[in-house]
Design an enzyme around this catalytic site. Structure first.
Site, PDB file in Angstrom:
ATOM      1  N   HIS A  18      17.392  17.846  18.778  1.00 39.76           N
ATOM      2  CA  HIS A  18      17.994  18.151  20.036  1.00 39.76           C
ATOM      3  C   HIS A  18      18.767  17.253  20.195  1.00 39.76           C
ATOM      4  O   HIS A  18      18.555  15.893  19.800  1.00 39.76           O
ATOM      5  CB  HIS A  18      17.196  18.427  21.511  1.00 39.76           C
ATOM      6  CG  HIS A  18      16.638  19.718  21.386  1.00 39.76           C
ATOM      7  ND1 HIS A  18      15.265  19.941  21.054  1.00 39.76           N
ATOM      8  CD2 HIS A  18      17.028  20.894  21.290  1.00 39.76           C
ATOM      9  CE1 HIS A  18      14.735  21.058  21.158  1.00 39.76           C
ATOM     10  NE2 HIS A  18      15.831  21.799  20.995  1.00 39.76           N
TER      11      HIS A  18
ATOM     12  N   ARG B 111      35.042  -0.784  21.303  1.00 41.61           N
ATOM     13  CA  ARG B 111      36.089  -0.490  22.193  1.00 41.61           C
ATOM     14  C   ARG B 111      35.818   0.586  23.209  1.00 41.61           C
ATOM     15  O   ARG B 111      36.223   0.407  24.305  1.00 41.61           O
ATOM     16  CB  ARG B 111      37.088  -0.076  21.132  1.00 41.61           C
ATOM     17  CG  ARG B 111      37.970  -1.012  20.266  1.00 41.61           C
ATOM     18  CD  ARG B 111      38.916  -0.418  19.735  1.00 41.61           C
ATOM     19  NE  ARG B 111      38.621   0.634  18.823  1.00 41.61           N
ATOM     20  CZ  ARG B 111      39.330   1.759  18.445  1.00 41.61           C
ATOM     21  NH1 ARG B 111      40.558   1.950  19.291  1.00 41.61           N
ATOM     22  NH2 ARG B 111      39.148   2.894  17.752  1.00 41.61           N
ATOM     23  N   TYR B 112      35.016   1.588  22.952  1.00 39.33           N
ATOM     24  CA  TYR B 112      34.454   2.659  24.033  1.00 39.33           C
ATOM     25  C   TYR B 112      33.478   3.326  23.511  1.00 39.33           C
ATOM     26  O   TYR B 112      32.904   3.272  22.243  1.00 39.33           O
ATOM     27  CB  TYR B 112      35.646   3.481  24.518  1.00 39.33           C
ATOM     28  CG  TYR B 112      36.330   4.177  23.336  1.00 39.33           C
ATOM     29  CD1 TYR B 112      35.997   5.337  22.753  1.00 39.33           C
ATOM     30  CD2 TYR B 112      37.647   3.926  22.849  1.00 39.33           C
ATOM     31  CE1 TYR B 112      36.614   6.241  21.720  1.00 39.33           C
ATOM     32  CE2 TYR B 112      38.424   4.383  21.837  1.00 39.33           C
ATOM     33  CZ  TYR B 112      37.879   5.612  21.326  1.00 39.33           C
ATOM     34  OH  TYR B 112      38.401   6.428  20.275  1.00 39.33           O
TER      35      TYR B 112
ATOM     36  N   LYS C  68      29.412  15.530   9.889  1.00 43.95           N
ATOM     37  CA  LYS C  68      30.564  15.721  10.959  1.00 43.95           C
ATOM     38  C   LYS C  68      30.080  16.008  12.278  1.00 43.95           C
ATOM     39  O   LYS C  68      29.216  16.861  12.640  1.00 43.95           O
ATOM     40  CB  LYS C  68      31.511  16.589  10.721  1.00 43.95           C
ATOM     41  CG  LYS C  68      32.797  16.602  11.322  1.00 43.95           C
ATOM     42  CD  LYS C  68      33.808  15.662  10.873  1.00 43.95           C
ATOM     43  CE  LYS C  68      35.366  15.630  11.347  1.00 43.95           C
ATOM     44  NZ  LYS C  68      35.848  16.904  10.749  1.00 43.95           N
ATOM     45  N   HIS C  69      30.061  15.009  13.357  1.00 46.50           N
ATOM     46  CA  HIS C  69      29.608  15.126  14.683  1.00 46.50           C
ATOM     47  C   HIS C  69      28.102  15.364  14.720  1.00 46.50           C
ATOM     48  O   HIS C  69      27.413  16.056  15.120  1.00 46.50           O
ATOM     49  CB  HIS C  69      30.180  16.178  15.365  1.00 46.50           C
ATOM     50  CG  HIS C  69      31.634  16.303  15.526  1.00 46.50           C
ATOM     51  ND1 HIS C  69      32.256  15.155  16.198  1.00 46.50           N
ATOM     52  CD2 HIS C  69      32.756  17.128  15.374  1.00 46.50           C
ATOM     53  CE1 HIS C  69      33.622  15.025  16.162  1.00 46.50           C
ATOM     54  NE2 HIS C  69      33.867  16.465  15.640  1.00 46.50           N
TER      55      HIS C  69
ATOM     56  N   ASN D 181      19.477  25.445  17.342  1.00 47.66           N
ATOM     57  CA  ASN D 181      18.852  26.105  16.276  1.00 47.66           C
ATOM     58  C   ASN D 181      19.566  25.873  15.043  1.00 47.66           C
ATOM     59  O   ASN D 181      20.717  26.110  15.162  1.00 47.66           O
ATOM     60  CB  ASN D 181      18.954  27.418  16.740  1.00 47.66           C
ATOM     61  CG  ASN D 181      17.831  28.199  17.936  1.00 47.66           C
ATOM     62  OD1 ASN D 181      16.661  27.678  17.967  1.00 47.66           O
ATOM     63  ND2 ASN D 181      18.411  28.783  18.918  1.00 47.66           N
TER      64      ASN D 181
END
Length: 528
Positions: free
Chosen positions: A528, A218-219, A279-280, A422
């Site tokens: 990273h 959807r995006y 989460k994220h 970190n």
């Protein structure tokens, strides 16, 4: 370019014969003459259809074990001739070249041959030559020729013919041509990538990347970004190959976070239940336990607030008891190697929860190449498969870690690999109790992780912060003693870190002054 071309003749030569008979029969019923080669022609004849051999058209037999059969002017002339060019038409007439309006080719199964671990010579024999040559010729001449390389386009061709009185339109042929070039590009990418590995070429001068669409999203990360999800054909167990048992369509962020969660939990194998909550793309709780539900509860306790709306990954079968516990709060995605029937019934009550079943765990130490785009280029590297065992640890302090500390140190080190740098991770008894991620200062990550542990103390009703008696992992060396001192003040008793700083001795001295045990790994895990 003409906009509509009647379909009178098709050349069909396929390795994957899925749907072949029904498609060819439908073409024949529409009056299309069929040309074919080898096994495809045999299959069509056995199904009762009239077929002309390409060898009959060219006047040359297949030779060299089938390596040479379609590489002939009468084939490529029929594919490449411009039907509105008088010179081309005259050449066709002079040399008795038949027009070919539809090419149907899927290639030798090179990718599948490599995937099953075939020998070098077998892989070479499964590199198609005539197929890509014909595909590229037909696709170039899409002003007149339709090119089909995927079985899933058979029905679309028949629909096109029905809607246009037995003809194909230019927009349709253009779409097929784009698909065709993408297929030959992906095929060549697979060959070149395999060959680079086979000959030990770590950084080839030219590198090709390819994928097959799995889902138009959807995006992307945000609603104003367009996005899609592609498969790379490696069939690695995980979010890309999982079966979605229920729930809404996965979003861009769902896919990214679910991959992070499942890759992390897979670090622990299947010997002992483990759960990771993400989460994220960062873990907010990771734990092992004697049972799956125990592992989940311990992971959840690490950061109950962040776990809401998170991604939950298990390394063992999701059972009903654990499912009941998980559904006490909202989760975006649950992913596990298997889900028992009772658990499916429990999760079904939460219709918006996406439930994925992978069928197994990935080999976290398998060699994999990762890619990241930067402006004007790509960064390419091996996946971080670094392994540290007890034998690799170098004790650098006066006090040696206890057996329990050693186990927790290795646990924390596995988690550290999956936390954005970190990274600082506090662990106690096989469970994270504080995670500090993605800070610009390592001491800030140490403080944040300790503060998270204080939140855990309050949420769980503990008498004291769980960092007391914990161990700490740092994904890279402590550049100064301040980070270690902060961890010691939080109550940590043992540290695992790469070492290698010019101030290592300063950090070791600080650990000795506080009675801490510390081990060096000699390996860092920047993420990273």
């Amino acid at each position: 370019m003409t906009r509509s071309v009647p379909l009178t003749r098709a050349l069909i030569s396929v390795s994957d014969k899925t749907g072949l008979i029904d498609f060819a029969r439908a073409l024949s019923a529409r009056g299309v003459e069929l040309l074919s080669t080898g096994g495809t022609a045999k299959a069509l004849r056995e199904a009762g259809m009239s077929v002309r051999d390409v060898a009959e058209v060219t006047g040359f037999p297949e030779m060299m074990d089938g390596r040479v059969k379609t590489l002939h002017p009468k084939v490529h002339g029929g594919l490449l001739a411009l039907r509105d060019n008088e010179e081309h038409l005259a050449a066709m007439k002079e040399h008795d070249i038949l027009n070919i309006d539809l090419l149907v080719v899927n290639l030798y199964p090179f990718e599948a041959t490599v995937a099953k671990g075939a020998a070098y010579d077998d892989c070479i024999e499964n590199i198609d030559i005539g197929g890509p040559a014909m595909i590229r010729a037909a696709a170039k001449n899409h002003g007149f020729v339709a090119t089909v390389v995927d079985v899933e386009d058979y029905d679309a061709v028949l629909k096109e013919l029905d809607e246009n009185d037995g003809a194909t339109t230019l927009p349709f042929r253009q779409k097929l041509a784009q698909i065709a070039y993408a297929r030959t590009a992906a095929y060549d990418a697979a060959v070149s990538t395999w060959m680079a590995g086979a000959i030990g070429e770590k950084a080839p001068r030219r590198r090709a990347f390819a994928g097959t669409i799995a889902q138009t999203l959807r995006y992307g990360e945000n609603p104003h970004q367009q996005a899609a999800f592609y498969l790379d054909g490696t069939n690695r167990p995980g979010v890309a190959t999982a079966k979605q048992l229920q729930g809404k369509e996965l979003s861009y962020n769902n896919i990214n976070d679910t991959d992070a969660a499942f890759e992390l939990v897979s670090e622990f194998g299947t010997e002992k239940p483990a759960v990771a909550i993400i989460k994220h793309a960062n873990p907010c709780g990771v734990a092992t336990g004697e049972t799956v539900i125990e592992a989940y509860k311990r992971a959840f306790d690490c950061d109950r607030t962040s776990a809401f709306g998170g991604i939950i990954a298990l390394n063992q079968t999701l059972d009903a008891e654990t499912a009941e516990e998980i559904t006490k709060i909202f989760s975006e995605v649950i992913i596990a190697p298997a889900v028992d029937d009772a658990a499916k019934e429990v999760i079904a009550k939460k219709k918006n929860v996406r439930l994925l079943e992978t069928g197994g765990l990935p080999d976290v130490y398998a060699p994999i190449t990762t890619y990241r785009q930067v402006a004007g280029g790509l960064l390419v590297q091996d996946k971080d498969n670094g392994i540290i065992t007890l034998d690799d640890l170098k004790v650098v302090t006066e006090r040696k870690p206890s057996e329990q500390e050693l186990q927790d140190l290795l646990f924390a080190w596995k988690v550290a690999k999956h936390v954005k740098s970190n990274a600082i991770i506090y662990v106690k008894d096989g469970a994270t109790v504080g995670v500090g991620a993605g800070q610009m200062s390592r001491v800030d990550s140490t403080r944040i992780a300790a503060r998270k542990a204080e939140d855990m103390q309050e949420a769980c009703g503990f008498d004291k912060t769980p960092t007391i008696g914990s161990v700490v992992a740092s994904d890279a060396f402590f550049p100064f003693a301040d980070g270690l001192i902060t961890a010691a003040e939080a109550g940590a008793t043992a540290i695992i870190q790469p070492g290698g700083s010019m101030r290592d001795q300063e950090v070791i001295d600080a650990a000795n002054e506080r009675g801490l045990a510390m081990v060096f790994t000699g390996m860092r895990h920047f993420r990273h």
